[in-house]
Write an enzyme that holds these catalytic residues in place. Structure first.
Site, PDB file in Angstrom:
ATOM      1  N   GLN A   1       0.868  -1.557   0.148  1.00 36.09           N
ATOM      2  CA  GLN A   1      -0.310  -0.258  -0.229  1.00 36.09           C
ATOM      3  C   GLN A   1       1.008   1.880   0.244  1.00 36.09           C
ATOM      4  O   GLN A   1       1.613   1.467   1.001  1.00 36.09           O
ATOM      5  CB  GLN A   1      -0.994  -0.174   0.908  1.00 36.09           C
ATOM      6  CG  GLN A   1      -1.796   1.354   0.765  1.00 36.09           C
ATOM      7  CD  GLN A   1      -3.069   1.126   2.014  1.00 36.09           C
ATOM      8  OE1 GLN A   1      -3.632   2.367   2.253  1.00 36.09           O
ATOM      9  NE2 GLN A   1      -2.723   0.297   3.231  1.00 36.09           N
TER      10      GLN A   1
ATOM     11  N   CYS B   1      -7.225   8.007   3.058  1.00 33.56           N
ATOM     12  CA  CYS B   1      -7.191   7.983   4.297  1.00 33.56           C
ATOM     13  C   CYS B   1      -6.765   9.492   4.932  1.00 33.56           C
ATOM     14  O   CYS B   1      -6.469   9.938   4.642  1.00 33.56           O
ATOM     15  CB  CYS B   1      -5.359   7.896   4.428  1.00 33.56           C
ATOM     16  SG  CYS B   1      -5.025   7.843   6.235  1.00 33.56           S
TER      17      CYS B   1
ATOM     18  N   ASN C   1     -16.409  -1.163   3.059  1.00 37.24           N
ATOM     19  CA  ASN C   1     -15.363  -0.690   3.845  1.00 37.24           C
ATOM     20  C   ASN C   1     -16.131  -0.227   4.518  1.00 37.24           C
ATOM     21  O   ASN C   1     -17.100   1.345   4.532  1.00 37.24           O
ATOM     22  CB  ASN C   1     -14.525  -0.754   3.315  1.00 37.24           C
ATOM     23  CG  ASN C   1     -13.326  -0.462   4.857  1.00 37.24           C
ATOM     24  OD1 ASN C   1     -12.725   0.996   5.056  1.00 37.24           O
ATOM     25  ND2 ASN C   1     -13.135  -0.791   5.651  1.00 37.24           N
TER      26      ASN C   1
END
Length: 221
Positions: A56, A87, A187
């Protein structure tokens, strides 16, 4: 997740049933400019060999991203490379990476395309449904990722402004699933098998990604 999904944790997650694991986020800039710490975040344990492992990366410079992807690909230990575009942590957003890309869609697409051109490995993208509720972007983000060559998309069902609290917007996730042909993982807020099955039913997604609820509880997988 930074400082959580290290090799030891990933081994526990695999043993508990995870189909694939992502490394901690690694800065593309740090990797390309010789940071001593960045390569260490990519080291797997022997127990991870033969299991689907995804590196990642995050960043905001397409040239740096391409070089970082080449470095990771040359290690020969990963099955795919993930670009983090979701993020919301301030230290990531300040660099122009992570959720900052939700406010710069041309750069978002350019980073994905640069990564795809730099490797023969599949490139996946982790993102959110948008930066703020006033600007829902789920379907558009999915289409941009697919058009840029991404092989898979994982999407968190909250806006970046919400961080990790508040409702998960299944309708927005469903719009992303319906907008593309590549697999979409959903998610956000998944803390049990029942919640996972409910979100799959509401969105039509190909699978789920577990994050914070699995911290300290890899048996959730």
């Amino acid at each position: 997740m930074a400082e959580i999904t290290d090799a030891a944790y990933r081994v526990m997650a695999f043993e508990a049933g995870a189909d694939a694991c992502w490394t901690e986020m690694v800065s593309a800039a740090g990797l390309t400019h010789g940071s001593a710490a960045s390569p260490l975040l990519l080291l797997p344990l022997p127990e991870e060999r033969g299991r689907p492992l995804v590196a990642q990366l995050y960043g905001s410079n397409p040239a740096e991203m391409a070089e970082a992807v080449r470095i990771v690909s040359d290690l020969g230990i990963f099955d795919a490379i993930n670009l983090n575009a979701g993020c919301p942590a301030p230290k990531v957003v300040r660099t122009g990476g992570g959720a900052a890309l939700l406010r710069n869609l041309p750069l978002y697409g350019a980073l994905i395309a640069a990564a795809v051109r730099a490797t023969s490995l599949p490139v996946t993208v982790k993102t959110r449904i948008g930066a703020v509720p006033a600007a829902p972007l789920a379907a558009e983000l999915a289409r941009i990722a697919e058009d840029a060559g991404a092989a898979l998309l994982s999407m968190h069902g909250r806006y970046a402004a919400a961080f990790h609290s508040g409702p998960v917007h299944a309708d927005a996730l469903a719009s992303a699933v319906q907008a593309v042909r590549i697999p979409v993982l959903v998610n956000g807020g998944i803390d049990s098998a029942a919640v996972a099955l409910d979100l799959l039913a509401k969105t039509g997604a190909a699978g789920v990604m577990l994050g914070r609820a699995a911290v300290g509880n890899p048996w959730l997988f």
